[in-house]
Structures are given as C-alpha cells and as structure tokens.
Design a protein around this motif. Structure first.
Motif, mmCIF file in Angstrom:
data_model
loop_
_atom_site.group_PDB
_atom_site.id
_atom_site.type_symbol
_atom_site.label_atom_id
_atom_site.label_comp_id
_atom_site.label_asym_id
_atom_site.label_seq_id
_atom_site.Cartn_x
_atom_site.Cartn_y
_atom_site.Cartn_z
ATOM 1 N N LEU A 73 -13.419 14.247 -90.306
ATOM 2 C CA LEU A 73 -13.002 13.141 -91.155
ATOM 3 C C LEU A 73 -11.510 12.846 -91.054
ATOM 4 N N ARG A 74 -10.707 13.853 -90.690
ATOM 5 C CA ARG A 74 -9.252 13.679 -90.731
ATOM 6 C C ARG A 74 -8.580 13.735 -89.359
ATOM 7 N N SER A 75 -9.335 13.981 -88.312
ATOM 8 C CA SER A 75 -8.701 14.245 -87.010
ATOM 9 C C SER A 75 -8.019 13.015 -86.413
ATOM 10 N N GLN A 76 -8.406 11.817 -86.850
ATOM 11 C CA GLN A 76 -7.832 10.618 -86.251
ATOM 12 C C GLN A 76 -6.527 10.168 -86.925
ATOM 13 N N GLU A 77 -6.135 10.867 -87.990
ATOM 14 C CA GLU A 77 -4.924 10.475 -88.715
ATOM 15 C C GLU A 77 -3.684 10.702 -87.841
ATOM 16 N N GLY A 78 -2.894 9.682 -87.658
ATOM 17 C CA GLY A 78 -1.636 9.797 -86.930
ATOM 18 C C GLY A 78 -1.752 9.978 -85.432
ATOM 19 N N LEU A 79 -2.949 9.709 -84.859
ATOM 20 C CA LEU A 79 -3.122 9.920 -83.424
ATOM 21 C C LEU A 79 -2.237 8.997 -82.585
ATOM 22 N N LEU A 80 -2.017 7.794 -83.079
ATOM 23 C CA LEU A 80 -1.222 6.838 -82.312
ATOM 24 C C LEU A 80 0.214 7.306 -82.119
ATOM 25 N N LEU A 81 0.692 8.154 -83.034
ATOM 26 C CA LEU A 81 2.072 8.633 -82.954
ATOM 27 C C LEU A 81 2.183 9.963 -82.223
ATOM 28 N N ASP A 82 1.023 10.575 -81.930
ATOM 29 C CA ASP A 82 1.008 11.881 -81.294
ATOM 30 C C ASP A 82 1.296 11.736 -79.796
ATOM 31 N N LYS A 83 2.242 12.536 -79.269
ATOM 32 C CA LYS A 83 2.616 12.476 -77.856
ATOM 33 C C LYS A 83 2.435 13.833 -77.192
ATOM 34 N N SER A 84 1.243 14.430 -77.353
ATOM 35 C CA SER A 84 0.978 15.739 -76.760
ATOM 36 C C SER A 84 0.966 15.639 -75.247
ATOM 37 N N PRO A 85 1.372 16.702 -74.548
ATOM 38 C CA PRO A 85 1.343 16.688 -73.076
ATOM 39 C C PRO A 85 -0.084 16.559 -72.560
ATOM 40 N N MET A 86 -0.272 15.902 -71.417
ATOM 41 C CA MET A 86 -1.602 15.671 -70.869
ATOM 42 C C MET A 86 -2.255 16.987 -70.462
ATOM 43 N N VAL A 87 -3.529 17.131 -70.815
ATOM 44 C CA VAL A 87 -4.245 18.377 -70.538
ATOM 45 C C VAL A 87 -5.331 18.189 -69.490
ATOM 46 N N ALA A 88 -5.679 16.923 -69.173
ATOM 47 C CA ALA A 88 -6.714 16.660 -68.166
ATOM 48 C C ALA A 88 -6.490 15.277 -67.570
ATOM 49 N N GLN A 89 -6.932 15.111 -66.330
ATOM 50 C CA GLN A 89 -6.782 13.830 -65.649
ATOM 51 C C GLN A 89 -7.787 12.808 -66.197
ATOM 52 N N GLY A 90 -7.369 11.546 -66.237
ATOM 53 C CA GLY A 90 -8.292 10.481 -66.617
ATOM 54 C C GLY A 90 -8.438 10.243 -68.099
ATOM 55 N N LEU A 91 -7.650 10.932 -68.936
ATOM 56 C CA LEU A 91 -7.737 10.745 -70.382
ATOM 57 C C LEU A 91 -6.652 9.781 -70.852
ATOM 58 N N SER A 92 -6.988 9.011 -71.877
ATOM 59 C CA SER A 92 -5.967 8.189 -72.517
ATOM 60 C C SER A 92 -5.119 9.082 -73.417
ATOM 61 N N GLN A 93 -4.014 8.553 -73.927
ATOM 62 C CA GLN A 93 -3.145 9.342 -74.792
ATOM 63 C C GLN A 93 -3.879 9.753 -76.068
ATOM 64 N N ILE A 94 -4.706 8.845 -76.606
ATOM 65 C CA ILE A 94 -5.450 9.159 -77.838
ATOM 66 C C ILE A 94 -6.495 10.233 -77.564
ATOM 67 N N GLN A 95 -7.218 10.115 -76.439
ATOM 68 C CA GLN A 95 -8.201 11.150 -76.096
ATOM 69 C C GLN A 95 -7.519 12.501 -75.912
ATOM 70 N N ASN A 96 -6.395 12.502 -75.237
ATOM 71 C CA ASN A 96 -5.660 13.736 -74.983
ATOM 72 C C ASN A 96 -5.206 14.399 -76.292
ATOM 73 N N SER A 97 -4.625 13.590 -77.183
ATOM 74 C CA SER A 97 -4.166 14.137 -78.465
ATOM 75 C C SER A 97 -5.331 14.662 -79.296
ATOM 76 N N SER A 98 -6.484 13.986 -79.233
ATOM 77 C CA SER A 98 -7.666 14.437 -79.974
ATOM 78 C C SER A 98 -8.112 15.806 -79.488
ATOM 79 N N MET A 99 -8.099 16.018 -78.175
ATOM 80 C CA MET A 99 -8.541 17.298 -77.628
ATOM 81 C C MET A 99 -7.550 18.428 -77.959
ATOM 82 N N VAL A 100 -6.261 18.109 -77.954
ATOM 83 C CA VAL A 100 -5.265 19.125 -78.317
ATOM 84 C C VAL A 100 -5.481 19.565 -79.759
ATOM 85 N N ARG A 101 -5.732 18.621 -80.643
ATOM 86 C CA ARG A 101 -5.986 18.964 -82.053
ATOM 87 C C ARG A 101 -7.288 19.760 -82.186
ATOM 88 N N LEU A 102 -8.324 19.332 -81.453
ATOM 89 C CA LEU A 102 -9.616 20.010 -81.554
ATOM 90 C C LEU A 102 -9.532 21.446 -81.060
#
Length: 546
Positions: A73-102
């Motif tokens: 319910l809360r994982s999408q809060e502030g994702l647009l401002l999150d600038k986590s380093p890329m962890v996999a090829q082919g992911l958008s910035q939002i997808q990447n930040s979601s996986m780092v949080r998960l």
C-alpha cells in the motif's frame, strides 16, 4: 447471515469443524455475491481483497502478511523522487527504485541477485507475467500458494503495474477459491432474487451509471412473471403524490411499483425510507427504485434496500448493439432508404465518443457526460433534416444530404456543447468530418484504417441500407476490439490497466487508514462523534456510502 446458516451445502454434515468451515465459506461467498452486485465492476476486486485479508486472520496455517500488505500500500510513495542506482538492464527509474525498496523486505533479501538471471528479462516483457513467476524471493520455509500470490502482488506492482489487477484476481482465487471472483460475473438471475430472497418491505435499488437505464429489466421481469406493475417517473410534485398513492394501494394488493429516476429527489427519498420502515406490505408487493449513482442518495435507504449496479459492457460492438436496441426499427427504416446508413454513422460516432471515455485522459482530456440523451437528440436532428430535404421521397442521393448542417450540429452543439477543451474539440471535429461525408455511401469507405498498425487491415463501412444488415455487421465483428479502433495507440490499454491498478491500491490504502482511525475511537466528545460510534459500521464503509 441467514443464507449462510441455511446453505444447502450443509446438507447432512454433522461434524462441528466441517459445519463451521462450510458456514464460514458460505458467509464470505454470500457477502461478496450480494455486496459485489451493488458495486461498480472496477471496485469489486478492491472489496474482494478486503475480504481476503479478513479471511487470512482466521487461517491458522497462514499469516496475515501485514508487513507485505503495508509495503504493497505504501511502496509507491515518493518513487518519482527516488534516484537509486540501476540494478538491472532494461528497467525504468521507477521500476528500479521499486525493486530496491522491495529488496529490503526479508523475503526479498536476494531479489537484486535473482534479477540477474538471464530469464528475468524475457519474463518481464511477456504478455501475462502473472501467470508464471521466476523465483525472485527466498524460501527459507515452505511457501504456500497464498504466500506466493502475496509476493507476486509486490513484484508485479513494482515491475508490471499494468498487470496488477490480474495478479490481484489470482490472489483472491488462491485465498477464497478459484470460483470466488466469478460469482458477480455470472448473469444476474433477477427473477430468482426478487421472488425468493427479497421481502415486500425491502426496496430493490436499480443503480446505474449516467446515461444507462435499467428500468427495461424490471419491465421484462414483470412481463415474464405476469406481475401487474405501476411505473411512475419521479421529479415533480405530481410524481410524488402518485408514488405515495401507488405504494399505499399496491402494498395492500400485492402489485409491483417502479419509481424511475429517484436520484432527482434525494430529500423525498428520506421520507420514503421512513414510510417503508413502518409499512406492513402484502407478501407479493415489490418496490423498484431506478436511479443514477449519486452521492446525495440517503445512506439509510441504501442500507435498507437490496442494491444492484448496472453499467454498460465495454466495447464498440456492445455500444452499437445497445444503440440498435434503443432506436426502434420502424424509426430507423423510414423512407428515404439512406436514413438507416446515417443512423449507423451516428451510432458509430456515439460508440467512439463514449468508449474513449474509458481511456481518459488519453481518450479525452477530462471526463465528459456523453449519454444516451445525446444519441436521442442526434437521431432527432437526423430525422428533422432528412425529412426536410427528402420531402417524402423513397431515395435521397448522398450529395443532397445536408452534410454541413449535420456536421455543425453534432460537433458544435450535441456533443461539442459539452466540451470545453480546445484539443478535445478538434478531435471531435475530426471524427465528425471523417464520418459524415458523401463518401460514406461508397462501398469502399473505411471506418478505421490500418487496425493495430497493420497496413491494409481496415474496418469498412457495411454495404447496405437496411437495419438488419447493420445489425448483422455488428454481430459478425470478430477478434479483440483494441484501442486502435478508437484512434488510440494500442498501448493505451496498458495505460488504462496501470491507472486501474493504482486506483485499486489507493482505495485499499484509504480504507486501511480509516480502519486504523476506527481502532483509536477515543471518547465521544461531540454529537457527530456520538452518532459515529452509535452507527457501528467501520469508517471505510461509511465513506463508501457518503
């Protein structure tokens, strides 16, 4: 509750635990079946997830997954401002930040390593990723199908939000049974419900989206069961007095009464609810109230009645068939013969205009209330201009049709009169100008060119001038009706599904916040608070009714 206790599934079961299991299952099924019918289709999955979470609390073999759902319910809060380093090829910035949080959840501690698997990218790009998951979470203990579905919700939410609704359905199926989500999708057996489940003092509330009239179902039902029924349109003082007289007499004789468009008189409905509360009707008496969904409808009446929500099925072909069932055949087939072809063009325009509403803000910049009233006015306009030009002749050459007048009235008044956005107005003008031309009478005229971006794949104008030819054309429409039929890119469907998934999560979050507020009720320090506590219903339910 009584239906669950009297379930035929109990049969000859005597063993206590088995009976309790059947009663519990029936209670969830009946609750969803009855309540879900009173909700919009897109809200039913939200309600089903709420029931799943309640059911999980009673399952000794499963946890409540509070940590996972809180993240969901809360994982999408502030994702647009999150600038986590890329962890996999082919992911958008939002997808990447979601996986780092998960990856910070215990079950997903190895997530970032698992994503380096060569099969991960192909899975990510497949059409239905929810159907076959790669192993992205650690299994330190045996993982149940429900646990896998919960984990799947988290992964799909972060990587493929357009498939979140589909994954939510899988979660519900694994928690409450494979048939659970399909209960409300079966054809409504209104006859059985009215005859066996509803009593005389329980009003039947037929709610609908604006522009869709469910009263025809009641008319058909009364004819099917050979019931005498009085129909009254509400909206005037005369209608109120007629309604009260009809209810008083029919409640004694056992006739049916249908009051139409009661949403136009919300204050009078408060009086009606009190009247019904004190009524001792004949067992055969039934009261039907048709209404559009409206926040001003009194809550007590909604609770006292049995509610059904009706909304038109999506799709261009369904919309066209609805138009042909609304417009009398005698009207469409009047001379001149070319009239039916113009009616089809209007039906196609109406379908496009309404169906694009589902894709707002891609289809239109904002929500407009395009309804059946616009279609009726359009039909009246066609008749007026065609009759004035044809002057009783059986044929009218295409070049004699007043195209300019029809285009102007449709684009500037009938449909365009509701539009206040310049781009939307240009869009409507384009549709009207393309359809309403002398070329529409050519056998080679195309309604949609290059469907799904396939060169040469067109939807052509049906070749005919009779109503039955157009109906046959709609019946023969094959294959999925993609957004390209509406002049939209096919990824519009993906955007729509993503939006629906986000709306579902937002509603679940809102209900959880209200539920948490209920836990800390405090002291009734004001009249409003006292009424709230006396009400007894949870805050999220009161919010849905308000």
């Amino acid at each position: 509750f009584h239906a669950a206790l009297n379930s035929i599934r109990l049969g000859s079961i005597k063993e206590y635990a088995a009976r309790l299991s059947v009663i519990t299952s029936s209670l969830f099924t009946e609750t969803y079946a009855r309540t879900g019918r009173g909700m919009l289709y897109q809200d039913r999955i939200t309600f089903a997830i709420q029931l799943c979470r309640i059911h999980l609390e009673s399952m000794a073999s499963e946890g409540t997954y509070d940590v996972e759902f809180n993240h969901f319910l809360r994982s999408q809060e502030g994702l647009l401002l999150d600038k986590s380093p890329m962890v996999a090829q082919g992911l958008s910035q939002i997808q990447n930040s979601s996986m780092v949080r998960l990856s910070k959840l215990p079950a997903f501690k190895n997530l970032l390593n698992e994503m380096k698997n060569p099969e991960f990218q192909s899975w990510l790009e497949c059409a239905k990723p929810e159907a076959d998951f790669p192993q992205l979470w650690s299994e330190e203990r045996v993982t149940t199908p429900i646990a896998k579905a919960v984990h799947g919700l988290l992964v799909i939410q972060g990587l493929r939000p357009d498939r979140l609704i589909a994954m939510a359905r899988i979660f519900v199926e694994r928690t409450l049974g494979s048939d659970f989500v399909h209960i409300t999708e079966k054809e409504l057996n209104l006859s059985q419900i009215v005859e066996t489940e509803i009593k005389g003092n329980t009003p039947v509330l037929m709610c609908s989206v604006p522009g869709y009239d469910p009263s025809g179902r009641v008319d058909d039902l009364a004819a099917e069961l050979s019931k005498q029924m009085t129909s009254i349109a509400i909206g005037s003082a005369e209608g109120f007095s007629q309604a009260e007289k009809a209810i008083n007499s029919s409640s004694k004789s056992g006739r049916w009464v249908m009051l139409k468009n009661v949403h136009l008189a919300p204050q009078w409905l408060v009086q009606l609810e009190k009247k019904l509360h004190n009524l001792a009707p004949h067992p055969s008496f039934r009261l039907f109230l048709t209404m559009e969904i409206n926040p001003k409808l009194p809550t007590n009446l909604l609770r006292a009645g049995r509610m059904f929500v009706f909304e038109p099925p999506p799709g261009v072909s369904s919309n066209l068939m609805r138009t042909f069932s609304t417009v009398p055949a005698s009207r469409m087939c009047k001379a001149p013969n070319e009239r039916a072809r113009l009616y089809f063009l209007l039906a196609w325009l109406h379908a496009i205009v309404q169906e694009r509403m589902r894709y707002t803000p891609l289809g239109w910049a904002k929500k407009y209330e395009f309804t059946e009233s616009d279609l009726r006015v359009g039909c009246d306009t066609l008749d007026t201009w065609i009759d004035s030009v044809a002057m009783g002749r059986t044929n009218l050459p295409p070049e004699k049709v007043p195209w300019e007048a029809l285009r102007t009235l449709l684009s500037q008044c009938i449909y365009g009169g509701k539009i206040d956005n310049e781009f939307d107005q240009r869009l409507l003008n384009t549709f009207v100008n393309k359809l309403f031309t002398p070329e529409s009478y050519d056998s080679s005229f195309t309604l949609v060119k290059n469907v799904d971006d396939i060169a040469g794949k067109h939807i052509g104008m049906p070749d005919g001038v009779r109503r039955e030819q157009f109906v046959q054309f709609v019946d023969n429409m094959e294959g999925p009706q993609t957004p390209s039929w509406l002049g939209l890119p096919n990824n519009a469907e993906k955007v729509l599904l993503t939006t629906l998934g986000s709306d579902m999560t937002a509603k679940l979050m809102r209900m959880q916040l209200l539920e948490e507020a209920d836990v800390d009720v405090g002291t009734a320090s004001s009249p409003d608070e006292e009424r709230r506590l006396a009400d007894g219903s949870p805050a999220w339910m009161r919010t849905l009714h308000s």
